[in-house]
Design an enzyme around this catalytic site. Structure first.
Site, PDB file in Angstrom:
ATOM      1  NE  ARG A   1      -4.155  -1.964   1.265  1.00 15.54           N
ATOM      2  CZ  ARG A   1      -5.058  -1.901   2.225  1.00 15.54           C
ATOM      3  NH1 ARG A   1      -5.170  -0.820   2.969  1.00 15.54           N
ATOM      4  NH2 ARG A   1      -5.880  -2.896   2.431  1.00 15.54           N
TER       5      ARG A   1
ATOM      6  CG  ASP B   1     -14.678   5.869   6.139  1.00 12.01           C
ATOM      7  OD1 ASP B   1     -15.284   4.784   6.221  1.00 12.01           O
ATOM      8  OD2 ASP B   1     -13.429   5.937   6.126  1.00 12.01           O
TER       9      ASP B   1
END
Ligand SMILES: C[S@@+](CC[C@H](N)C(=O)[O-])C[C@H]1O[C@@H](n2cnc3c(N)ncnc32)[C@H](O)[C@@H]1O
Length: 275
Positions: free
Chosen positions: A42, A144
């Site tokens: 990532r 979020d």
């Protein structure tokens, strides 16, 4: 010690530890040892797009550039979700909405880890079905920490494969099929969008822009990323935001301790605020 020489960039134990520490501080996310490879793949994307040569350089960059933290967090969150995930919750939600509805007062729902939007849209569809209207008396706050998933959520456009298990009648009522260039995509009807306010919110922040007297909180499959003290701290802040007898809906593996007196189990990972 280099973990794997085959990898494009050197990546050692100290890099992994430093990244683990930073994401825990920034988002409360606890990464286990098994996430070493995931972290590499990532974060390496950030290195490439910033033209950096090493993880150490990236960590230095992260310290110096406050804006990078948002992208760092985005890179490390796990956003797995789906429409009507844990479908029993939506059957119960319909009952909750019917039970709590008061004339002239919209019901207020907070979806606290909305990811790419499938969850708040499932809530919106449930509300429309319950009140047999495209303008049900419901307001949904969908938050979020990940700004990237929120962009997807706001757009409300999904590959058809994402909705393959959604009930055919719901699809007909609430999703618009893409044509031409948009073949293979579906778009959530704008009426559903209008029921939802999307907002970036880090549950770890000391202040939340969330008004009290909520009827329902959906906080599913996010607490699992936090350690026990953080989970308790968050519950202690969320429960007071619920109205009297309001509901708290947790994810399938997020059972709340019986000793936690402020909530009472009333369904499968569904809790009700206690006086
Ligand atoms: C696995 S998804 C769950 C999505 C949805 N609630 C569901 O159950 O399908 C977890 C979400 O929590 C979000 N998240 C992680 N840490 C967070 C934090 N500190 N504050 C707010 N959201 C966070 C992630 O960005 C991710 O979108």
């Amino acid at each position: 010690m280099t973990v794997d020489k085959e990898w494009e960039f050197d990546y050692d134990e100290a890099d992994f530890e430093a990244i683990r520490k930073r994401i825990f501080q920034a988002a409360g996310i606890k990464l286990g040892d098994s996430k070493r490879q995931m972290v590499y793949s990532r974060i390496v994307r950030r290195l490439r797009s910033l033209n950096l040569n090493s993880f150490q350089q990236y960590l230095g960059f992260l310290d110096q550039q406050p804006d990078e933290i948002e992208l760092f967090i985005n890179a490390l969150t796990t956003n797995l979700t789906s429409f009507f995930r844990e479908s029993h919750h939506f059957n119960s939600l319909s009952d909750m909405l019917t039970e709590r509805h008061r004339q002239g007062q919209p019901l207020r729902i907070w979806c606290a880890a909305a990811s790419t939007g499938e969850e708040p849209y499932s809530i919106a569809m449930t509300a429309c079905q319950t009140f047999k209207s495209l303008t049900p008396p419901v307001q949904i706050l969908a938050t979020d920490i990940d700004s990237q998933v929120l962009k997807t959520a706001k757009m409300g456009v999904y590959a058809e494969s994402r909705v393959k298990d959604v009930d055919i009648d719901l699809k007909k009522s609430y999703l618009l099929k893409g044509k031409g260039e948009r073949e293979g995509l579906v778009k959530v009807r704008p009426e559903l969008n209008r029921l939802i306010q999307f907002q970036r919110l880090n549950l770890l922040d000391s202040k939340w822009d969330v008004a009290p007297d909520l009827d329902v909180i959906f906080c599913r499959n996010v607490m699992i990323y936090f350690d026990k003290p953080t989970q308790i701290k968050l519950l202690d802040r969320m429960v007071p935001l619920l109205a009297k007898d309001g509901y708290y809906v947790a994810g399938h593996s997020e059972t709340i301790d019986r000793e936690y007196r402020a909530l009472r189990l009333v369904g499968k990972t569904i809790y009700q605020r206690q006086a």
